[in-house]
Design a protein around this motif. Sequence first.
Motif, PDB file in Angstrom:
ATOM      1  N   LEU A  27     -32.591   0.692 -23.344  1.00 46.06           N
ATOM      2  CA  LEU A  27     -32.275   1.254 -22.038  1.00 46.06           C
ATOM      3  C   LEU A  27     -33.258   2.355 -21.672  1.00 46.06           C
ATOM      4  O   LEU A  27     -33.690   2.447 -20.523  1.00 46.06           O
ATOM      5  CB  LEU A  27     -30.843   1.812 -22.033  1.00 46.06           C
ATOM      6  N   ASP A  28     -33.599   3.196 -22.636  1.00 47.52           N
ATOM      7  CA  ASP A  28     -34.546   4.270 -22.348  1.00 47.52           C
ATOM      8  C   ASP A  28     -35.072   4.866 -23.653  1.00 47.52           C
ATOM      9  O   ASP A  28     -34.468   4.700 -24.727  1.00 47.52           O
ATOM     10  CB  ASP A  28     -33.869   5.373 -21.528  1.00 47.52           C
ATOM     11  N   THR A  64     -39.314  10.692 -20.218  1.00 43.22           N
ATOM     12  CA  THR A  64     -38.517   9.480 -20.440  1.00 43.22           C
ATOM     13  C   THR A  64     -39.287   8.283 -19.905  1.00 43.22           C
ATOM     14  O   THR A  64     -40.251   8.430 -19.147  1.00 43.22           O
ATOM     15  CB  THR A  64     -37.155   9.556 -19.720  1.00 43.22           C
ATOM     16  N   TYR A 104     -32.732   6.737 -14.477  1.00 44.85           N
ATOM     17  CA  TYR A 104     -31.871   7.768 -15.067  1.00 44.85           C
ATOM     18  C   TYR A 104     -32.453   9.144 -14.762  1.00 44.85           C
ATOM     19  O   TYR A 104     -33.028   9.819 -15.618  1.00 44.85           O
ATOM     20  CB  TYR A 104     -31.753   7.561 -16.582  1.00 44.85           C
ATOM     21  N   VAL A 160     -31.814  12.624 -16.845  1.00 42.76           N
ATOM     22  CA  VAL A 160     -32.179  12.782 -18.266  1.00 42.76           C
ATOM     23  C   VAL A 160     -33.240  13.861 -18.472  1.00 42.76           C
ATOM     24  O   VAL A 160     -33.079  14.770 -19.310  1.00 42.76           O
ATOM     25  CB  VAL A 160     -32.666  11.444 -18.852  1.00 42.76           C
ATOM     26  N   LEU A 176     -26.882   8.000 -19.642  1.00 44.25           N
ATOM     27  CA  LEU A 176     -27.305   6.633 -19.335  1.00 44.25           C
ATOM     28  C   LEU A 176     -26.157   5.878 -18.671  1.00 44.25           C
ATOM     29  O   LEU A 176     -25.932   4.700 -18.934  1.00 44.25           O
ATOM     30  CB  LEU A 176     -27.758   5.921 -20.614  1.00 44.25           C
ATOM     31  N   HIS A 206     -32.924   4.353 -27.330  1.00 48.98           N
ATOM     32  CA  HIS A 206     -31.541   3.951 -27.079  1.00 48.98           C
ATOM     33  C   HIS A 206     -31.455   2.433 -26.898  1.00 48.98           C
ATOM     34  O   HIS A 206     -31.830   1.893 -25.854  1.00 48.98           O
ATOM     35  CB  HIS A 206     -31.002   4.688 -25.857  1.00 48.98           C
ATOM     36  N   ASP A 208     -29.987  -1.038 -26.163  1.00 48.08           N
ATOM     37  CA  ASP A 208     -28.998  -1.544 -25.214  1.00 48.08           C
ATOM     38  C   ASP A 208     -28.007  -2.427 -25.968  1.00 48.08           C
ATOM     39  O   ASP A 208     -28.209  -3.627 -26.128  1.00 48.08           O
ATOM     40  CB  ASP A 208     -29.712  -2.335 -24.110  1.00 48.08           C
TER      41      ASP A 208
END
Length: 357
Positions: free
Chosen positions: A168-169, A182, A188, A191, A225, A254, A256
């Motif tokens: 995801l990031d 990021t 997002y 963040v 997130l 991170h 998913d």
Amino acid sequence: MSNSDGGLAPERILELSARLSKVAGSSIGEIASINREAKMLAINAMITAARAGEAGKAFAVVAEEFKRISTEIDDVTHALQSQVHADLNELSHIGAAILSHLRGQRLADLALNAIEIIDRNLYERTCDVRWWATDSAVVDCLTNASDAAAQHASDRLKVILDAYTVYLDLWICDDQGRVVATGRPERYPRVRGASVASASWFSEAKRTASGNDFVACDVAKAPLLNDAPVATYAAAIRANGAADGRVLGVLGIHFDWRPQAQAVVDGVRLTDEERARSRVLLLDHGGRVLAASDRRGELEEIFALPGDAVGMGSYAAAQSTVGYALTPGYETYRGLGWYGCIMQKEPQATAEQSRAA
């Protein structure tokens, strides 16, 4: 198992046992019925012989003998019925035990395969985080601490995310726990600039002894997130990207979780008929449901295995068989004590046969 092997299915033991019990019971019942008729004929013959007086004495002897033989047939029939019933009952119980063992072993094997697949997948994540923590753009982002370096690092992280769609990031955090770059700032926006100093993955990664070490966390919802469930992996970012360099900050990646885990539980090799009566689960070390083939209870339900359920095995529970397997880990990823687990209800016919036995 192919269709041509259908007759070799272990369920056939119970089917044949039930059929044999029915046939034997019917046949013994017919013998008993015929013998009752014969006994009545013998009694009628004795009555007739008695009425005939002296002329019927010889016939009365035959009728008496016929009655004696009929009584012996009764005794043999009752003994046969008792023995056949006992043997068939034992056969049914043995068949049910064999079937339960085979089903349990198969479910445990499938559960092990599921947890091994997720382990191999997560092992790759541990490689990713250690590798990307040494990327020059990531290291320069914390070494130079400029907007230009942060933007370059963000662009670099976006390239990685475009290639590795399972994340995801990716976050670059300074040594105080502030996120400075990021990979998806547009998706997002909250963040960058946020503090993750209280996150266990950040503090544990900062304390790692070398660049060869990593931190793996259980699945949890990530507020920044949009509360998506993620499995977070982290490694220290060190000066010059050296394994023994000074810690500059932490890279957090991170994973998913939901689509990747769902693919694993949905991909277990079950027939369509089995899948309709099965529930495939991934459990954390405390029994929390991390993923479920029926999409129920994820990150909320506790599926408690028995206290003696360690390693790999199976057990019976309320007309169901549960197979489970503890994560064996993969390469340098030892796993987090997770389990693969499959709960499968008995086929309707088998359940009825077991109750009948």
